[in-house]
Write an enzyme that holds these catalytic residues in place. Structure first.
Site, PDB file in Angstrom:
ATOM      1  N   ASP A  71       7.814-111.724  88.658  1.00 33.03           N
ATOM      2  CA  ASP A  71       8.458-110.663  89.434  1.00 33.03           C
ATOM      3  C   ASP A  71       8.079-110.715  90.910  1.00 33.03           C
ATOM      4  OD1 ASP A  71       5.872-109.786  89.202  1.00 33.03           O
ATOM      5  OD2 ASP A  71       6.349-107.821  88.407  1.00 33.03           O
ATOM      6  N   GLY A  72       7.595-111.883  91.361  1.00 38.87           N
ATOM      7  CA  GLY A  72       7.253-112.048  92.762  1.00 38.87           C
ATOM      8  C   GLY A  72       6.209-113.136  92.906  1.00 38.87           C
TER       9      GLY A  72
ATOM     10  N   PRO B 179       2.970-117.838  91.548  1.00 40.99           N
ATOM     11  CA  PRO B 179       3.959-116.915  90.989  1.00 40.99           C
ATOM     12  C   PRO B 179       3.245-115.702  90.391  1.00 40.99           C
ATOM     13  CG  PRO B 179       3.727-118.843  89.589  1.00 40.99           C
ATOM     14  CD  PRO B 179       2.929-119.122  90.824  1.00 40.99           C
ATOM     15  N   LYS B 180       3.840-114.567  90.528  1.00 43.16           N
ATOM     16  CA  LYS B 180       3.294-113.334  89.942  1.00 43.16           C
ATOM     17  C   LYS B 180       3.814-113.242  88.510  1.00 43.16           C
ATOM     18  CE  LYS B 180       2.775-108.397  90.936  1.00 43.16           C
ATOM     19  NZ  LYS B 180       3.322-107.842  89.696  1.00 43.16           N
ATOM     20  N   VAL B 181       3.037-113.791  87.593  1.00 45.77           N
ATOM     21  CA  VAL B 181       3.451-113.866  86.192  1.00 45.77           C
ATOM     22  C   VAL B 181       3.518-112.458  85.605  1.00 45.77           C
ATOM     23  CG1 VAL B 181       2.888-114.814  83.931  1.00 45.77           C
ATOM     24  CG2 VAL B 181       2.429-116.147  85.999  1.00 45.77           C
TER      25      VAL B 181
END
Length: 566
Positions: free
Chosen positions: A281-282, A127-129
């Site tokens: 967010d991605g 996950p793009k934290v």
């Protein structure tokens, strides 16, 4: 990894600038205006940068900021400007990073992910934290350095602040001689679902806590996600295992091996829709083994890329304001936009709502507005986020001129409302004239064959066939519908003409003459008719234009208009 606005700028220039310029066209402005608008937007972006990076205040949503950054880059390309590589006003700091922060290239869609993955194997997805990036330095197991991202080469010394964060170990037993980690300081959440609640301003809150001079209570609510270990173990699996052993378990818990784009898409969707302890967010796709740290540079990496979630909102430029006058005289406003893509939908226009609401927003051509999608994919105007420097006032319809009893016939300024009345008349709630739609009425008005609400009753098949675009068969069909209209009951005609009655209320009215003579008090005796409605009904029947229409219908022998009631 943190959404770095500065690195988004570089990534867009490297990978997406030309594509963006191809998708959008340069504004049709003279060179002087383009320069003026470009300078003003650049200054506003700088003010937002200062507030964000130096004061920890997020004054604009990240997606909107990103859109406007991309817009500025397009304008700079249109102007042939060489300033497009300028970075935001970052607080660089004076502490050098032992290994540069690389940033991420953002891939636009599934096909771009497929292309990047081609020829690469042993890939992993995380996950793009969404937080604030930091470098941690441990020497002989002791935390000796914590450096903000800055410009990727050097940043600010955050050691004392980071020591107050319980999630960051102050010592690492049995660690190698020197450990350099890169990670994300994030706001710890409880069962956060990104698709439901979005970013909740979490990143700005973390940035604000770290930028304060005095220790903030929020530091106790900050977590750490380590996504980079330059010069660590050679494989991702071993890096994750050792990180967990050292006291950094999140990366192992939220990193998955993937073989193809379907695997990436699965985890992207899963993390977007399921509870997580942080805002995202991605996703980030990593190669198994990055190069040695001495080869890392403060530019987008070749061994890792980001695929962000579908944008919740985007910025679109207004190119036209459309005023629509409805059947009852209400004025609605629609903004025609430069096309933008939200999710899988192209958005080219958005309803503002009433004229007073538009006047409050004051959105003019050249302005940029924030657009999102509501339920069922309906575009929704959130706000005006950037106003053009050079703004030309518009000619606005006079709201006092249009009302429920205006424009029963074609007069200057009445075309829109008359067409709206005709569309209502021919619709299912009116006379139900199948195949007769707005385009039909437009064509008949263009040929001066329709000038009021009922004169179409006198048209012949030959007149209809002479209308461009109608043709012989359709003319016969329309004529047949016009003939059927004569057989509609009086109650349907009242509704079609615009009488302020419900269908059930109209059934109690059997003839024009007694309705014309009925008093306001008498109307109020009907179920569901109060004083205001009774006055409106009385005004409708007494209005000169409506009475002229009734006379015309009487001449055409329409039931209920043509003779005295028995």
């Amino acid at each position: 990894m943190q959404k770095y606005r500065a690195w988004l700028v570089l990534a867009l220039w490297w990978a997406m600038c030309c594509a963006a310029a191809g998708a959008e066209t340069c504004p049709a402005w003279r060179q002087e205006r383009l320069s003026l608008e470009m300078t003003a937007l650049e200054q506003q972006l700088t003010r937002w940068d200062v507030a964000y990076y130096q004061q920890g205040q997020g004054l604009i949503d990240d997606e909107l900021y990103d859109s406007l950054r991309q817009k500025l880059r397009l304008w700079q390309s249109c102007a042939g400007s060489g300033d497009g590589d300028a970075l935001p006003a970052l607080p660089v700091g004076k502490t050098p990073h032992p290994v540069a922060h690389t940033g991420l290239r953002k891939l636009a869609d599934r096909q771009a992910v497929v292309q990047w993955m081609r020829g690469r194997d042993a890939l992993w997805v995380q996950p793009k934290v969404d937080g604030v990036a930091v470098t941690l330095v441990y020497q002989r197991g002791t935390l000796i350095g914590a450096i903000s991202r800055g410009d990727g080469k050097q940043g600010e010394d955050w050691l004392e602040k980071v020591k107050s964060i319980p999630a960051v170990p102050s010592s690492l037993p049995d660690a190698p001689e020197r450990v350099v980690l890169q990670g994300e300081l994030f706001l710890i959440m409880t069962d956060h679902q990104q698709n439901l609640t979005g970013g909740v301003n979490a990143r700005s809150r973390v940035a604000g806590a770290l930028l304060r001079q005095r220790p903030s209570p929020l530091l106790a609510q900050i977590g750490l996600f380590v996504w980079g270990w330059p010069d660590g173990p050679a494989t991702m699996a071993e890096r994750l295992r050792q990180l967990a052993t050292l006291g950094f378990p999140l990366a192992q818990a939220y990193t998955r091996s993937v073989n193809d784009v379907d695997g990436v898409e699965h985890w992207r969707s899963h993390w977007h829709q399921n509870p997580l302890p942080f805002v995202t967010d991605g996703v980030v796709i990593h190669q198994d083994s990055p190069p040695q740290g001495r080869y890392w540079r403060n530019k987008p990496a070749e061994w890792a890329v980001a695929w962000k979630y579908p944008a919740v909102q985007q910025v679109a430029r207004v190119n036209k304001v459309i005023f629509r006058i409805g059947r009852t005289g209400k004025i609605a406003v629609v903004l025609a936009l430069d096309p933008i893509r939200l999710d899988d939908k192209w958005v080219r226009r958005v309803n503002v709502g009433s004229l007073p609401l538009w006047q409050q927003l004051n959105a003019l051509p050249g302005d940029h507005v924030a657009i999102s999608l509501q339920g069922h994919g309906i575009p929704y105007l959130r706000d005006v986020v950037w106003r053009a420097v050079e703004r030309q006032p518009l000619t606005v319809p006079d709201a006092n001129r249009y009302h429920a009893l205006s424009c029963f016939e074609l007069q200057p300024g009445c075309r829109q409302q008359l067409i709206a009345r005709l569309v209502w008349l021919s619709g299912a709630q009116g006379l139900n004239l199948r195949g007769v739609n707005e385009a039909s009425w437009q064509a008949l008005i263009e040929q001066s064959l329709v000038k009021n609400l009922v004169d179409w009753l006198t048209l012949t098949p030959q007149q209809l066939m002479a209308v461009p675009g109608i043709g012989h068969k359709r003319a016969q069909d329309i004529y047949q519908q016009f003939r059927l209209a004569r057989q509609r009951p009086f109650a349907r005609w009242l509704i079609a003409l615009g009488a302020p009655l419900t269908p059930s209320q109209s059934l109690g009215v059997e003839h024009w003459v007694p309705a014309l003579q009925q008093t306001t008090q008498a109307w109020q005796k009907n179920a569901g008719i109060g004083a205001k409605r009774a006055n409106n009904i009385r005004a409708f029947f007494q209005h000169p234009s409506v009475r002229q229409l009734a006379d015309a219908l009487a001449e055409q022998q329409i039931d209920g208009f043509s003779s005295q009631p028995q």
